[in-house]
Design an enzyme around this catalytic site. Structure first.
Site, short mmCIF file in Angstrom:
data_model
loop_
_atom_site.label_atom_id
_atom_site.label_comp_id
_atom_site.label_asym_id
_atom_site.label_seq_id
_atom_site.Cartn_x
_atom_site.Cartn_y
_atom_site.Cartn_z
N LYS A 155 -9.52 3.20 -3.69
CA LYS A 155 -9.89 2.54 -2.47
C LYS A 155 -11.23 3.32 -2.34
O LYS A 155 -11.56 4.13 -2.18
CB LYS A 155 -9.10 2.92 -1.31
N GLU B 113 0.90 -1.28 -0.10
CA GLU B 113 0.14 0.04 -0.01
C GLU B 113 1.01 1.17 -0.20
O GLU B 113 1.78 1.26 0.64
CB GLU B 113 -0.77 0.04 1.30
N CYS C 76 -5.84 -2.86 2.08
CA CYS C 76 -5.62 -2.60 3.58
C CYS C 76 -7.23 -2.95 4.24
O CYS C 76 -7.65 -3.95 4.35
CB CYS C 76 -5.27 -1.31 4.03
#
Length: 545
Positions: free
Chosen positions: A357, A274, A415
């Site tokens: 995301k 990430e 994540c």
């Protein structure tokens, strides 16, 4: 009069101790360090609290007991959030303590209207329905979904491919309810002997199903198709990354690690973690860095999936420019928005596939509902300059060419998104043959937070029967198979690479096809139970309800 058969009369001090005990049992039942395995405690964790709620007492007193239990539960399980941001961690504990009490609000109300026994049998439906409903909105931090407590008990949760994590939650709650009934019937042998076989069956059935599923032979006896994947774990301190390293330093670090592994392992896909590239490499101002990366990929003849920071520019008249996270660049007089993103670059110089995301950490990455109330943006808890990300809208599928299987489809989870079962199921339904996850758990030091995060990923693999390649900045980078078993791992705080063959799968599980069936059914049943309780209220008897 109370409607349960053998109420336990509890002194004031003991009455407070029971909720504390439930909070403790719930907290330590959740995944922590690998050498601690207490997940079976979740099967009885609610019993002390429910015993304390059997008494006829004011609703406010009952709620205080529930809140105490949920606060202890949250504190034990999520204390490590404060290592990244102390104030954010404290607010997380306060918020989670409240949200976990919501199902008990229904329990307490129904207990008042229809008695404890009716409320007890309603409780599994209330809790499961609320867990799911809570996860549907942006304020959710659904880390404490009860089924997650069993994430490391993979030999018993294989039925998640049918029910998802919601079924694990529902199963645990009913076991708790039956244990309480067993406790209350300790002087009634006939009921005792009827309940014991049911409890034993609830333990045996998941084990039997798991054995049948795991031992199932591959169709036709053929070896499953697979793709070779390499993970790069650079072990960079996230608190220093954005200030101490230049763009050149960052890229050189990844180039040196990737060069070595490509020469020795010959992967089809390399994964960087990430925000591995913490600058806007797709922006024209960084075109030199992008060109250098493309040349490296061509030389290596490998695809790269990497986390990075993306920037998108908008015309002033576009709808996107009205977003609360869009800002004006005074130098170029352009509106822009930044994203926590990942991209897949192929060695053939084709346009990269970019994923933004979708589920962002509340207040750390984006303030919930800031699109409706822009002034809320001031309450962001910035982590080393990371804040106010834009919100993605599309579950992108990434494709790359493999040596033995042609074009392969994968999906990248960033994540925190791994705790959202419905989101992951969409990626699989869209065609992902295996899952990838990029993360940075270095914010949480040597706490057990990263281990919890890995454990939750196991459930996503079981639910969808997809293997996962999980690449972390620093611990824990792993390969997980479709049964939730880790088969290769890099420990935290090590600069290291790891390569493995990842099996490909195309079949869809029942859960993947119908991810919300069970919680939605629980929601309907909860509604009907409440309606029934309201219209068929139990009359007052001797001053009790």
């Amino acid at each position: 009069m109370s409607d349960h058969r053998h109420p336990l009369h509890i002194s004031g001090r003991f009455s407070s101790g029971l909720p504390l005990l439930s909070g403790l049992l719930l907290g330590i039942s959740f995944p922590s360090y690998p050498f601690i395995r207490l997940e079976f405690l979740a099967w009885i964790a609610f019993v002390p609290l429910l015993i304390s709620l059997q008494q006829d007492e004011p609703s406010g007193k009952s709620y205080r007991k529930v809140w105490l239990a949920m606060f202890v539960f949250s504190a034990i399980t999520l204390w490590w959030v404060s290592l990244a941001t102390f104030l954010g961690g404290m607010l997380t504990l306060a918020a989670q303590s409240f949200f976990l009490t919501v199902p008990f609000l229904g329990f307490i109300a129904v207990r008042r209207w229809k008695g404890f026994r009716f409320a007890l049998f309603s409780f599994p439906f209330f809790w499961t329905a609320w867990e799911w409903a809570y996860m549907q909105q942006d304020l959710s931090l659904g880390w404490l979904t009860l089924g997650n407590s069993q994430a490391n008990l993979t030999g018993m949760i294989q039925y998640a491919d049918i029910t998802g994590v919601w079924g694990i939650t529902f199963w645990l709650l009913w076991f708790n309810v039956l244990v309480l009934l067993l406790w209350n019937s300790r002087n009634e042998l006939s009921l005792h002997f009827r309940l014991l076989p049911v409890l034993l069956l609830m333990v045996a059935a998941p084990v039997l199903y798991a054995k049948l599923v795991v031992d199932e032979p591959v169709s036709g006896g053929e070896k499953k198709a697979s793709v070779r994947v390499s993970l790069v774990q650079p072990n960079i301190d996230p608190f220093r990354k954005w200030q101490q390293y230049t763009s050149y330093d960052i890229m050189e670090l990844y180039y040196s690690q990737t060069n070595r592994l490509v020469r020795h392992e010959h992967p089809d896909l390399v994964i960087w973690p990430e925000t591995a590239i913490p600058f806007y490499i797709l922006d024209s101002s960084y075109s030199g860095y992008l060109h250098s990366l493309r040349l490296s990929l061509k030389q290596w003849n490998v695809a790269l999936l990497s986390g990075f920071s993306d920037i998108v520019y908008y015309h002033p008249d576009s709808l996107q420019a009205k977003s609360s996270t869009v800002r004006l660049d005074s130098t170029s007089n352009r509106f822009f928005e930044t994203f926590n993103a990942s991209m897949l670059l192929r060695p053939d110089f084709t346009t990269p596939t970019v994923y933004h995301k979708i589920r962002l950490v509340p207040f750390a990455e984006r303030v919930p509902y800031v699109e409706y109330f822009p002034w809320l943006d001031r309450f962001t808890f910035s982590l080393a300059g990371i804040s106010s990300w834009g919100k993605g809208t599309s579950c992108e599928i990434m494709e790359f060419n493999s040596t033995g299987n042609g074009m392969v489809k994968t999906a990248n989870i960033i994540c925190y998104e791994s705790i959202f079962p419905g989101l992951v199921s969409v990626f699989v339904k869209n065609g992902a043959q295996f899952l990838t996850l990029v993360t940075n758990d270095g914010w949480y030091g040597t706490s057990y937070g990263p281990y919890q995060h890995v454990a939750i990923a196991k459930i996503r693999c079981i639910e969808n029967r997809r293997a996962m390649a999980r690449c972390a900045n620093t611990g824990i980078s792993v390969f997980i198979d479709r049964f939730g078993a880790i088969y290769k791992e890099i420990p935290w705080w090590e600069v290291k690479t790891l390569t493995a063959d990842v099996p490909l799968e195309s079949r869809l599980t029942f859960y993947t096809r119908y991810p919300d069936m069970l919680p939605q059914a629980a929601s309907v049943v909860s509604f009907l139970l409440v309606i029934f309780a309201v219209f068929r209220r139990k009359p007052y008897e001797n001053g009790s309800k």
